[in-house]
Write an enzyme that holds these catalytic residues in place. Sequence first.
Site, PDB file in Angstrom:
ATOM      1  CB  SER A   7      45.247  37.298  37.098  1.00 19.00           C
ATOM      2  OG  SER A   7      44.778  36.966  38.389  1.00 19.00           O
ATOM      3  CG  HIS A  32      49.140  38.799  38.735  1.00 16.76           C
ATOM      4  ND1 HIS A  32      50.008  39.789  39.130  1.00 16.76           N
ATOM      5  CD2 HIS A  32      47.996  39.013  39.420  1.00 16.76           C
ATOM      6  CE1 HIS A  32      49.411  40.582  40.006  1.00 16.76           C
ATOM      7  NE2 HIS A  32      48.182  40.123  40.211  1.00 16.76           N
ATOM      8  CG  ASP A  34      45.624  38.255  42.027  1.00 17.89           C
ATOM      9  OD1 ASP A  34      46.188  39.336  42.236  1.00 17.89           O
ATOM     10  OD2 ASP A  34      45.246  37.882  40.900  1.00 17.89           O
ATOM     11  CG  MET A  36      42.757  38.143  47.312  1.00 19.22           C
ATOM     12  SD  MET A  36      41.188  38.212  46.456  1.00 19.22           S
ATOM     13  CE  MET A  36      41.740  38.716  44.822  1.00 19.22           C
ATOM     14  CG  HIS A  65      48.667  41.645  43.761  1.00 15.08           C
ATOM     15  ND1 HIS A  65      47.527  41.948  43.037  1.00 15.08           N
ATOM     16  CD2 HIS A  65      48.765  42.599  44.721  1.00 15.08           C
ATOM     17  CE1 HIS A  65      46.972  43.035  43.541  1.00 15.08           C
ATOM     18  NE2 HIS A  65      47.692  43.452  44.560  1.00 15.08           N
ATOM     19  CG  MET A  67      45.435  42.201  47.083  1.00 12.39           C
ATOM     20  SD  MET A  67      44.360  41.628  45.763  1.00 12.39           S
ATOM     21  CE  MET A  67      45.356  40.289  45.155  1.00 12.39           C
ATOM     22  CG  MET A 136      45.761  47.630  42.892  1.00 11.93           C
ATOM     23  SD  MET A 136      46.010  46.030  42.112  1.00 11.93           S
ATOM     24  CE  MET A 136      44.314  45.491  41.863  1.00 11.93           C
ATOM     25  CG  ASP A 174      46.126  43.250  39.088  1.00 10.10           C
ATOM     26  OD1 ASP A 174      45.290  42.693  38.347  1.00 10.10           O
ATOM     27  OD2 ASP A 174      46.477  42.794  40.197  1.00 10.10           O
ATOM     28  CB  SER A 197      37.900  37.903  33.647  1.00 11.45           C
ATOM     29  OG  SER A 197      38.100  39.292  33.612  1.00 11.45           O
TER      30      SER A 197
HETATM   31  C1  DX5 Z   1      42.137  41.791  41.698  1.00 11.35           C
HETATM   32  C2  DX5 Z   1      43.376  41.024  41.351  1.00 11.35           C
HETATM   33  C3  DX5 Z   1      43.606  40.872  39.899  1.00 11.35           C
HETATM   34  C4  DX5 Z   1      42.522  40.114  39.156  1.00 11.35           C
HETATM   35  C5  DX5 Z   1      42.412  40.779  37.826  1.00 11.35           C
HETATM   36  O1  DX5 Z   1      42.135  42.082  43.039  1.00 11.35           O
HETATM   37  O2  DX5 Z   1      44.520  41.684  41.883  1.00 11.35           O
HETATM   38  O3  DX5 Z   1      44.888  40.330  39.609  1.00 11.35           O
HETATM   39  O4  DX5 Z   1      42.777  38.762  38.996  1.00 11.35           O
HETATM   40  O5  DX5 Z   1      41.333  40.266  37.165  1.00 11.35           O
HETATM   41  P1  DX5 Z   1      40.756  40.890  35.816  1.00 11.35           P
HETATM   42  O6  DX5 Z   1      41.889  40.898  34.811  1.00 11.35           O
HETATM   43  O7  DX5 Z   1      39.650  39.962  35.467  1.00 11.35           O
HETATM   44  O8  DX5 Z   1      40.292  42.303  36.138  1.00 11.35           O
HETATM   45 ZN    ZN Z   2      46.545  41.027  41.197  1.00 12.55          ZN
END
Ligand code: DX5
Ligand code: ZN
Length: 215
Positions: A7, A32, A34, A36, A65, A67, A136, A174, A197
Amino acid sequence: MAIISPSMLSCDFANIQRDVEMINASSADWFHIDVMDGVFVPNISFGFPVLAAMSKHAKKTMDVHLMIVNPDQYVAEFKKAGAHYLTVHYEACTHLHRTIQLIKAEGMKVGVALNPHTPLSVLEEILPELDLVLIMSVNPGFGGQKFINASVEKVAKLKSMIVAKNLKTLIEVDGGVNLETGARLVKAGADALVAGSFVFGSENPAQTIAELKKL
Ligand code: DX5
Ligand code: ZN
């Protein structure tokens, strides 16, 4: 062997190109991404210019992805910015079937994400239309959260739904993925693991990716 999708939310935004090249040279399969909007989730990440900049250097599949609310109006723009897989949230789409057809019409693979509280049964009718289901395993919005253990059982249940219908739909997970949770998820039937992370917070991200790849 699972598909590994690091990610980019956890990459160093001051060194995006460096981190993209690191993933290119690693045994990761996908990127990946994200997105948002500060409405669907209580956080804002980045939009089209950043995605396009990543796509310019990325040599692997862009797993995007969303959101965000109202994804329909941006589907074509995400294609232009380099998305290969476009995943929308079930909870954000009133007319999910229409959204899915729009994504397919743009020539992208389509995924649907489920929040931790959303039951698999909402996918019963739509599952044959999907290339991917994103489970999720944290509440979306932030990296670095604690893995929700019930996700493992959810993956196993989804796997049996997919097998029963004789489908090829991929299961991606995820949130809170590391070597321990990742091993349990793969055993339960996960095809793709997202890790933010755990990868970027490690001393040697490429090596961490290689370890995840061995699960
Ligand atoms: C959270 C994201 C994830 C996030 C995962 O809303 O969709 O993709 O980056 O992070 P980790 O692997 O640190 O939980
Ligand atoms: Zn994600």
